[in-house]
Design an enzyme around this catalytic site. Structure first.
Site, PDB file in Angstrom:
ATOM      1  N   SER A 112       0.855  -1.183   0.000  1.00 41.56           N
ATOM      2  CA  SER A 112       0.000   0.000   0.000  1.00 41.56           C
ATOM      3  C   SER A 112       0.891   1.232   0.000  1.00 41.56           C
ATOM      4  O   SER A 112       2.077   1.156   0.351  1.00 41.56           O
ATOM      5  CB  SER A 112      -0.873  -0.001   1.254  1.00 41.56           C
ATOM      6  OG  SER A 112      -1.505   1.246   1.463  1.00 41.56           O
TER       7      SER A 112
ATOM      8  N   TYR B  45      -3.199  -0.317  10.066  1.00 42.88           N
ATOM      9  CA  TYR B  45      -3.035  -0.648   8.650  1.00 42.88           C
ATOM     10  C   TYR B  45      -1.659  -0.216   8.153  1.00 42.88           C
ATOM     11  O   TYR B  45      -0.960  -0.978   7.466  1.00 42.88           O
ATOM     12  CB  TYR B  45      -4.139   0.049   7.852  1.00 42.88           C
ATOM     13  CG  TYR B  45      -4.194  -0.298   6.387  1.00 42.88           C
ATOM     14  CD1 TYR B  45      -4.759  -1.488   5.952  1.00 42.88           C
ATOM     15  CD2 TYR B  45      -3.701   0.590   5.424  1.00 42.88           C
ATOM     16  CE1 TYR B  45      -4.829  -1.793   4.603  1.00 42.88           C
ATOM     17  CE2 TYR B  45      -3.771   0.295   4.078  1.00 42.88           C
ATOM     18  CZ  TYR B  45      -4.331  -0.904   3.662  1.00 42.88           C
ATOM     19  OH  TYR B  45      -4.401  -1.204   2.323  1.00 42.88           O
TER      20      TYR B  45
END
Length: 264
Positions: free
Chosen positions: A144, A157
């Site tokens: 990501s 996250y």
């Protein structure tokens, strides 16, 4: 001639019932791969089966939680016995909890780490022996931009995806000599169900503030789509990337290269 074919390869894409995982699996199938996938819930597994059928893809699905090591071992053993040794693993399964750090319970933090980081460790560990015996293998971790950047409400996250970037590099370091390449794809902001709340129109019809922010921060001036990830995934899964190892390919429309527009 550069070989982008995946003909005859067996590809396991975790959490691939919809969204990014489904798009990558579709691209692999179009390149000739046999597709297997898993989901942690029965209803999601059935949703995936319907999606693959509609696309004309003969995919085999498994009910398996990537955080359960014994379940993953059993799934991989079954795939090897009934479909073939796994040539390509895409660690796509993941979750996000958008909660301010001060309000986030430790158990919520651990759950995100467990799915987004421990899961890829477990799945990679399970397929590496078969790849070593076969003399080649491709592992693709869905990282990501949060592997590089922080942002409000995504502490777990970002921690998980930062860790996944380093797991990617370590797998490459440890198993490169066995002709196993481990790379990552770092999607930018992709229009999926997971990001839908960030793109909802406001009561007055205007863009969500975060939606406007992303458009302004992206040189491409748009959100990405799952289809934008197909080419990079096929490249990293194919023989064309045999000397690419430990790399994270950011498919972000240029966000990480861009400082942003000057305020007017």
């Amino acid at each position: 001639m550069v070989n982008f074919s995946l003909e005859g390869k067996v590809a396991l894409v975790t959490g691939a019932a919809y969204g990014i995982g489904l798009a990558i699996a579709q691209a692999f199938a179009e390149a000739g791969a046999k597709i297997v996938y898993n989901c942690s819930r029965r209803e999601t597994l059935e949703r995936g089966a319907a999606a693959y059928k509609e696309l004309g893809i003969d995919a085999k699905g498994y009910l398996c939680d990537v955080t359960d090591e014994e379940s993953v071992k059993a799934m991989v053993a079954d795939i090897e016995a009934t479909v073939g040794t796994i040539d390509i693993l895409v660690n796509n399964a993941g979750i996000i909890k958008r909660i301010p750090m001060e309000e986030m319970a430790a158990d919520e933090f651990r759950r995100v780490i467990d799915v987004d980081l421990v899961g890829p460790f477990i799945c990679s560990k399970a397929v590496i022996p078969g790849m070593k015996k076969k003399g080649h293998g491709k592992i693709i971790n869905i990282c990501s931009m949060m592997s590089e950047l922080g942002r409000e409400t995504v502490s777990a996250y970002a921690a998980a995806k930062g860790g996944l970037k380093m797991l990617t590099r370590n797998i490459a370091s440890e198993y490169g000599e066995f002709n196993i390449q481990c790379n990552g794809i770092g999607p930018g902001y992709i229009a999926t169900e997971q990001t839908a709340p960030l793109r909802e129109r406001q009561p007055d019809g205007s863009r969500h503030p975060f939606d406007s922010f992303i458009i302004a921060k992206t040189p491409a001036a748009r959100w990405g789509t799952p289809d934008d990830l197909k080419g990079p995934a096929v490249f990293l899964a194919s023989d064309a990337s045999d000397f690419v190892n430990g790399h994270v390919l950011y498919v972000d429309g240029g966000i990480l290269a861009y400082i942003g527009k000057q305020p007017k």
